[in-house]
Design an enzyme around this catalytic site. Structure first.
Site, PDB file in Angstrom:
ATOM      1  N   LYS A  22      -5.806  26.196  -9.199  1.00  0.00           N
ATOM      2  CA  LYS A  22      -4.911  25.071  -9.493  1.00  0.00           C
ATOM      3  C   LYS A  22      -3.359  25.436 -10.023  1.00  0.00           C
ATOM      4  O   LYS A  22      -2.448  24.983  -9.245  1.00  0.00           O
ATOM      5  CB  LYS A  22      -5.342  24.159 -10.470  1.00  0.00           C
ATOM      6  CG  LYS A  22      -6.694  23.301  -9.765  1.00  0.00           C
ATOM      7  CD  LYS A  22      -7.544  22.707 -10.623  1.00  0.00           C
ATOM      8  CE  LYS A  22      -8.881  22.056 -10.320  1.00  0.00           C
ATOM      9  NZ  LYS A  22      -9.715  21.515 -11.067  1.00  0.00           N
ATOM     10  N   GLN A  75     -10.291  20.334 -17.125  1.00  0.00           N
ATOM     11  CA  GLN A  75     -11.357  21.044 -16.333  1.00  0.00           C
ATOM     12  C   GLN A  75     -12.783  20.654 -16.796  1.00  0.00           C
ATOM     13  O   GLN A  75     -13.060  21.077 -18.083  1.00  0.00           O
ATOM     14  CB  GLN A  75     -11.074  22.372 -16.325  1.00  0.00           C
ATOM     15  CG  GLN A  75     -11.897  23.532 -15.370  1.00  0.00           C
ATOM     16  CD  GLN A  75     -11.852  22.994 -13.854  1.00  0.00           C
ATOM     17  OE1 GLN A  75     -10.665  22.838 -13.356  1.00  0.00           O
ATOM     18  NE2 GLN A  75     -12.875  22.709 -13.111  1.00  0.00           N
ATOM     19  N   ASP A 121      -7.178  13.379 -11.370  1.00  0.00           N
ATOM     20  CA  ASP A 121      -8.362  13.621 -10.625  1.00  0.00           C
ATOM     21  C   ASP A 121      -9.092  12.449 -10.150  1.00  0.00           C
ATOM     22  O   ASP A 121     -10.107  12.514  -9.302  1.00  0.00           O
ATOM     23  CB  ASP A 121      -9.303  14.141 -11.856  1.00  0.00           C
ATOM     24  CG  ASP A 121      -9.457  15.507 -11.938  1.00  0.00           C
ATOM     25  OD1 ASP A 121      -9.285  16.240 -10.497  1.00  0.00           O
ATOM     26  OD2 ASP A 121      -9.747  16.288 -12.636  1.00  0.00           O
TER      27      ASP A 121
END
Ligand code: NAD
Length: 280
Positions: free
Chosen positions: A52, A96, A119
């Protein structure tokens, strides 16, 4: 001959488009920033976080990295998120997953400001998806819509079967296909006669989490098959939820593993980050 949907190429196209957009926004003095938080040192999470950050660097998004120790408390993590929520220079916050078991993931997701929830997991953004309002959409399903559209595959009016009902993949996927005017069926672990259900699909999207589960007898001749699964087989090679070699000849288009759905997730995360800057 089946069309092999090239997720690597399509994700690169998207990243290049974003890179151009970000460069022109920089000329107006606007810079996007993504905060990436990792708790503990799970090696798989480390790889995802690294990828990422690499994508941010390629596109020109500033990434702020928070690598917290395993014993970080829930309160400490929530306090960091609150601080980032209030920082106007941060457009996106990514925590994460999975988190260590002493931290409540749902609480963490709900603490991220919906305006920075790149997200697309916050209940407010999920609700917006349900009622068709603009908001952040979970990256993997959003990437699959891009794969279909950019491969010239018609969605409207098609029978689509999504196998899997997880909050991250199956449910948002079904809602997005509905938004694109497909006739959608969601199949799951309690579905009866899965083969017969799958055989009705013009577009079969498989997010079942079981290696090579979907064999040729689940697939209608000429269907489009999208494989979300990622596994390592006994030879340590990557494979999907679909038995690719036997299914592929029966399809009109199919995604391989690796190189299909996988690369799209990060591209869409980057897209959400740029959108966040433009929307809010
Ligand atoms: P999950 O385990 O949360 O969900 C699996 C779903 O499959 C469940 O809803 C369950 O009802 C259904 N299911 C299980 N067994 C079944 C059966 N026998 N018949 C019918 N349905 C059944 O998994 P997930 O998080 O949705 O992920 C699915 C797969 O996609 C995994 O392999 C995961 O690694 C992969 N994944 C890939 C990406 C990517 O970027 N490519 C992103 C997320 C997940």
């Amino acid at each position: 001959m089946a069309q092999i949907i090239d997720g690597k190429k399509i994700s690169q196209e998207i990243k290049d488009e974003l890179r151009e957009k970000v460069a022109s926004l920089k000329e107006e003095g606007k810079e996007a920033a993504l905060a990436v938080i990792q708790v503990g040192n799970d090696p798989a999470s480390g790889v995802y976080v690294g990828n990422k950050k690499k994508a941010c660097a390629y596109i020109g998004i500033r990434s702020l990295s928070y690598e917290l120790p395993e014993e970080t408390t829930e309160e400490e993590l929530l306090a960091l998120i609150e601080k980032l929520n209030g920082d106007a220079s941060v457009n996106g916050i990514l925590v994460q997953l999975p988190l260590p078991s002493h931290i409540d993931e749902d609480k963490v997701i709900r603490t991220i400001s919906p305006k920075k929830d790149v997200d697309g997991f916050h209940p407010e953004n999920v609700g917006k998806l349900v009622i068709g309002e603009p908001g952040f959409v979970s990256c993997t399903p959003a990437g699959i819509i891009q794969l279909l559209k950019r491969s010239g595959i018609e969605i409207a009016g098609k029978n689509c079967v999504v196998i899997g009902r997880s909050n991250i993949v199956g449910k948002p996927m079904a809602l997005l296909m509905l938004r694109e005017n497909a006739t959608v069926t969601i199949a799951h672990s309690r579905t009866q006669d899965l083969k017969e259900v799958c055989k009705r699909a013009d577009i079969l999207i498989v997010a079942i989490g079981k290696p090579r589960f979907i064999t040729a007898d689940y697939v209608k001749e000429g269907a489009v098959v999208i494989d979300v699964g990622i596994h390592r087989n006994e030879n340590n090679k990557l494979c999907g939820d679909v038995a690719y070699d036997e299914v592929m000849p029966h399809t009109s288009a199919i995604t391989p593993v690796p190189g299909g759905v996988g690369p799209m997730t990060i591209a869409m995360l980057m897209n959400n980050c740029v959108e966040s800057m433009l929307m809010y």
